[in-house]
Design an enzyme around this catalytic site. Structure first.
Site, PDB file in Angstrom:
ATOM      1  N   HIS A  66      -8.449   0.905   1.482  1.00  0.00           N
ATOM      2  CA  HIS A  66      -7.481   0.977   3.107  1.00  0.00           C
ATOM      3  C   HIS A  66      -8.567   1.581   3.768  1.00  0.00           C
ATOM      4  O   HIS A  66      -7.606   2.999   4.551  1.00  0.00           O
ATOM      5  CB  HIS A  66      -6.329   1.208   3.298  1.00  0.00           C
ATOM      6  CG  HIS A  66      -6.261   0.143   4.433  1.00  0.00           C
ATOM      7  ND1 HIS A  66      -5.102  -0.507   4.805  1.00  0.00           N
ATOM      8  CD2 HIS A  66      -7.004  -0.209   5.200  1.00  0.00           C
ATOM      9  CE1 HIS A  66      -4.982  -1.315   5.963  1.00  0.00           C
ATOM     10  NE2 HIS A  66      -5.974  -0.959   6.604  1.00  0.00           N
ATOM     11  N   GLU A  94       0.987  -1.705  -0.045  1.00  0.00           N
ATOM     12  CA  GLU A  94      -0.318   0.185  -0.254  1.00  0.00           C
ATOM     13  C   GLU A  94       0.671   0.963  -0.242  1.00  0.00           C
ATOM     14  O   GLU A  94       1.954   1.515   0.630  1.00  0.00           O
ATOM     15  CB  GLU A  94      -0.912   0.088   1.603  1.00  0.00           C
ATOM     16  CG  GLU A  94      -2.520  -1.088   0.743  1.00  0.00           C
ATOM     17  CD  GLU A  94      -3.175  -1.150   2.405  1.00  0.00           C
ATOM     18  OE1 GLU A  94      -2.448  -0.500   3.508  1.00  0.00           O
ATOM     19  OE2 GLU A  94      -3.826  -1.518   2.328  1.00  0.00           O
TER      20      GLU A  94
END
Length: 320
Positions: free
Chosen positions: A283, A265
């Site tokens: 997320h 990420e």
């Protein structure tokens, strides 16, 4: 001398910042996902008493020792896979989390993904946008009577179980660490992960990332699942073997997936992006404005309490 904290990975909510500033704490923050050099320069310059960790790849030993004043590392949320906890322990620096502050938001997001998958929302939206109106292409189904399998049964899983009960879902959970009293309201305790996977129509992941859960859902585990089952992950991306999941989705081995977290990420481009049976969110399950405010207030309250030598206001599973 003014006490300083550095927030790594973006600013806290205004309410948390105001609490810190009213307590005489100066707050410095980076942008989301800063590089190590940027963090090191900021920590060396300001010598903070606390690091608040938001969106960053890893807070490592170098960042901690860069401040001779550092007394505590606080995760702005839950899950410490982005903090070198072993290094902090060796340095005698406690690591705390804002456990539970965003649990309701994560549970709601999970339910949203489950509904969107089972009701075939993404494909139906695409059909309409492409000028196609054909009800024979609808693949939705009811949640009533479906079996929800929870991998991990902490606060988020327990809230989600309560949410789906009025819908009529049957809930089972696998968590060897959850106490017996957690299994109330008709939730069945699965005695093994394999049994849970084989029996569930929706598998939802709510376990922390540890060495024991890294890659927990891989080729063998996915092969146990029903071909009509969905996987939902609002935990940590590394809990799932992404190449194995991608291959299963491409082959139709399982029906679909809803993913809010990823092994890397921000993520690099992935074959997952092209699959029509996958829903993706960046997320954000635990970062609604309500949750961000609650996490910031809890984090600020406990950083202030710790720096003053007072008991923490919440049970945050402090680690030393």
């Amino acid at each position: 001398m003014t006490t300083t904290i550095v927030t790594i990975g973006g600013r806290m909510a205004a309410e948390g910042l105001a609490m810190l500033e009213n307590a005489g704490v100066a707050c410095i923050s980076t942008e989301p996902y800063p590089g190590k050099a940027e963090v090191m320069a900021l920590v060396e310059k300001h010598q903070p008493a606390a690091l608040v960790v938001r969106l960053v790849e890893l807070v490592d030993r170098d960042m901690m020792v860069a401040s001779r004043n550092l007394r505590i590392v606080a995760k702005h949320g839950v899950g410490t896979n982005d903090i070198d906890v072993a290094a902090a322990k060796a340095l005698g620096i406690p690591v705390i989390m804002a456990t539970g502050a965003n649990a309701h938001s994560v549970a709601e997001h999970t339910l949203g993904l489950i509904l969107a998958l089972t009701k075939d929302f993404r494909r139906q939206d695409g059909h309409i946008r492409n000028g196609l109106w054909d009800k024979k292409l609808y693949a939705g189904r009811e949640l009533r009577g479906q079996k929800l399998g929870l991998v991990g049964f902490g606060l988020i899983g327990q809230i989600l179980a309560r949410m789906v009960a009025p819908i009529g879902m049957q809930v089972a959970a696998y968590d060897p660490f959850a106490p017996e009293e957690a299994f109330a309201g008709g939730v069945i305790r699965a005695m093994s992960l394999d049994v849970l996977l084989a029996n569930s129509d929706v598998v939802s992941l709510h376990c922390p990332l540890t060495e024991g859960t890294r890659g927990l859902i891989g080729v063998r585990e996915i092969a146990l699942m029903k071909p009509t089952a969905f996987v939902v992950n609002t935990a940590r991306g590394e809990v799932v073997d992404e190449p194995a999941l991608t291959a299963a989705l491409q082959a139709g081995r399982i029906a679909g997936a809803g993913l809010d977290s990823f092994a890397e990420e921000p993520p690099v481009e992935s074959p997952l992006w092209q699959l029509p049976n996958v829903l993706l969110t960046p997320h954000v399950a635990g970062v609604t404005e309500d949750a961000r405010r609650a996490v910031s207030i809890m984090t600020a309250t406990n950083v202030i309490a710790f720096l003053r030598g007072e008991p923490l206001a919440q049970n945050l599973h402090a680690r030393v």
